[in-house]
Design a protein around this motif. Structure first.
Motif, PDB file in Angstrom:
ATOM      1  N   TYR A 233       9.206 -23.014 -20.780  1.00 23.83           N
ATOM      2  CA  TYR A 233       9.279 -21.560 -20.938  1.00 23.83           C
ATOM      3  C   TYR A 233       8.425 -21.135 -22.129  1.00 23.83           C
ATOM      4  CZ  TYR A 233      11.245 -17.111 -22.525  1.00 23.83           C
ATOM      5  OH  TYR A 233      11.404 -15.811 -22.964  1.00 23.83           O
ATOM      6  N   ALA A 234       7.815 -19.942 -22.003  1.00 22.88           N
ATOM      7  CA  ALA A 234       7.054 -19.353 -23.107  1.00 22.88           C
ATOM      8  C   ALA A 234       7.290 -17.846 -23.110  1.00 22.88           C
ATOM      9  CB  ALA A 234       5.570 -19.654 -22.965  1.00 22.88           C
ATOM     10  N   ASN A 235       7.462 -17.315 -24.297  1.00 28.52           N
ATOM     11  CA  ASN A 235       7.636 -15.872 -24.466  1.00 28.52           C
ATOM     12  C   ASN A 235       6.532 -15.350 -25.370  1.00 28.52           C
ATOM     13  OD1 ASN A 235       8.869 -13.601 -26.429  1.00 28.52           O
ATOM     14  ND2 ASN A 235       9.729 -13.380 -24.366  1.00 28.52           N
ATOM     15  N   MET A 236       5.907 -14.263 -24.957  1.00 30.34           N
ATOM     16  CA  MET A 236       4.794 -13.725 -25.742  1.00 30.34           C
ATOM     17  C   MET A 236       4.813 -12.201 -25.726  1.00 30.34           C
ATOM     18  SD  MET A 236       1.841 -14.797 -22.985  1.00 30.34           S
ATOM     19  CE  MET A 236       2.785 -16.215 -22.426  1.00 30.34           C
ATOM     20  N   LYS A 237       4.385 -11.627 -26.809  1.00 30.27           N
ATOM     21  CA  LYS A 237       4.213 -10.180 -26.928  1.00 30.27           C
ATOM     22  C   LYS A 237       2.767  -9.939 -27.347  1.00 30.27           C
ATOM     23  CE  LYS A 237       6.119  -6.044 -29.131  1.00 30.27           C
ATOM     24  NZ  LYS A 237       7.123  -5.510 -30.083  1.00 30.27           N
ATOM     25  N   TYR A 238       2.030  -9.122 -26.588  1.00 35.13           N
ATOM     26  CA  TYR A 238       0.606  -8.979 -26.852  1.00 35.13           C
ATOM     27  C   TYR A 238       0.135  -7.576 -26.478  1.00 35.13           C
ATOM     28  CZ  TYR A 238       0.378  -9.886 -21.838  1.00 35.13           C
ATOM     29  OH  TYR A 238       0.567  -9.822 -20.471  1.00 35.13           O
ATOM     30  N   ASN A 239      -1.026  -7.185 -27.026  1.00 32.61           N
ATOM     31  CA  ASN A 239      -1.700  -5.938 -26.685  1.00 32.61           C
ATOM     32  C   ASN A 239      -2.851  -6.220 -25.738  1.00 32.61           C
ATOM     33  OD1 ASN A 239      -0.023  -4.463 -28.394  1.00 32.61           O
ATOM     34  ND2 ASN A 239      -1.432  -4.678 -30.155  1.00 32.61           N
ATOM     35  N   THR A 240      -3.168  -5.270 -24.904  1.00 30.73           N
ATOM     36  CA  THR A 240      -4.340  -5.353 -24.033  1.00 30.73           C
ATOM     37  C   THR A 240      -5.371  -4.312 -24.465  1.00 30.73           C
ATOM     38  OG1 THR A 240      -3.387  -3.808 -22.434  1.00 30.73           O
ATOM     39  CG2 THR A 240      -2.935  -6.162 -22.102  1.00 30.73           C
ATOM     40  N   TYR A 241      -6.667  -4.704 -24.407  1.00 35.29           N
ATOM     41  CA  TYR A 241      -7.760  -3.836 -24.835  1.00 35.29           C
ATOM     42  C   TYR A 241      -8.864  -3.855 -23.773  1.00 35.29           C
ATOM     43  CZ  TYR A 241      -5.614  -4.441 -29.468  1.00 35.29           C
ATOM     44  OH  TYR A 241      -4.729  -4.483 -30.542  1.00 35.29           O
TER      45      TYR A 241
END
Length: 271
Positions: A233-241
């Motif tokens: 399992y992996a959890n990530m929080k990110y922005n898209t540009y």
């Protein structure tokens, strides 16, 4: 002449004859004894049970030797047993050396220590280097570091710094050979460009964990190949540009990922 005088004269004549006869017999006996050879005395430092006894001369002039006593046979048997025991000890030491030749490769007071690189990541221009150290019987800890600080081209690129520590339990008799199961975690910072969109972590890095299975194949005394596959399992929080210079931020996303978290085909150097 009187009869008494005649008897006394005869006695005087007989006495010297008896004396001469006795003296002659003594001389003959002495001569015979002198001609009889005495048994030779052999001076030796050997023990009584090891002494050779000569019985006498045979017709051919050769001498016969008496049979060894039981004590001498026991001494020979003990010597043979001692020689066999020594030979057995030498063979045991040689077998022990051959048997431990493989296990004695473990350095640092018997611990398994290896340096490795994941060739699968190298093929994607993701530089990586891992160090694995044995911490207990059949248990080792690996710490790989993965990094990439450049783009492939204008529209594609992976910039990341990641670590993925793993604890391993080896199924074989020796650490660093054969099959193993692992428990790993991962932490990563990333900035990925792909086609029209760029993805960049925000506030916190990617976090997760998983289980893996692998196999280590020895190639030579120090070199080996390692294959692994991990799911987790992996959890990530990110922005898209927008994938352009100074592209505008589109949105912020949080993703929960389940799937392959570790994939390896590594070249390993064992110290």
């Amino acid at each position: 002449m009187k009869t008494g005088d005649t008897k006394r004269r005869m006695i005087h004549i007989r006495f010297p004859k008896c004396t001469l006869t006795a003296v002659a017999g003594l001389m003959v006996s002495t001569t015979l004894l002198a001609q009889t050879p005495a048994k030779p005395k052999v001076q030796t430092s050997a023990k009584p049970e090891q002494t050779t006894v000569f019985v006498g001369n045979t017709k051919g002039g050769a001498s016969k030797t008496a049979k060894a006593k039981p004590e001498e046979k026991n001494t020979k048997n003990n010597n043979n047993k001692t020689a066999k025991a020594r030979q057995g000890g030498k063979n045991a030491k040689a077998s022990l050396k051959r048997g431990n030749k493989r296990g004695s490769k473990e350095s640092l007071n018997g611990r398994y220590v290896a340096l490795k690189t994941n060739v699968a990541y190298d093929a994607l221009a993701l530089m990586n280097l891992g160090l694995e150290i044995q911490v207990a019987p059949k248990v080792s800890v690996e710490l790989p570091v993965i990094w990439s600080l450049w783009d492939y081209e204008q529209e594609h690129g992976i910039r990341t710094v990641a670590i993925q520590p793993e604890a391993r339990w080896w199924m074989g008799r020796e650490t660093g050979y054969g099959h193993y199961f692992g428990l790993h975690a991962h932490v990563a910072w990333f900035n990925v460009k792909w086609n029209d969109t760029r993805y960049q972590d925000t506030e916190r890095p990617l976090l997760g964990a998983g289980l893996s299975y692998g196999y280590k194949l020895p190639l030579s005394e120090h070199w080996g190949a390692e294959f692994s596959l991990g799911l987790g399992y992996a959890n990530m929080k990110y922005n898209t540009y927008y994938n352009i210079d100074n592209g505008a931020c589109l949105d912020t996303r949080v993703r929960h990922y389940w799937g392959i978290t570790r994939l390896g085909a590594s070249l390993v150097y064992r110290f």
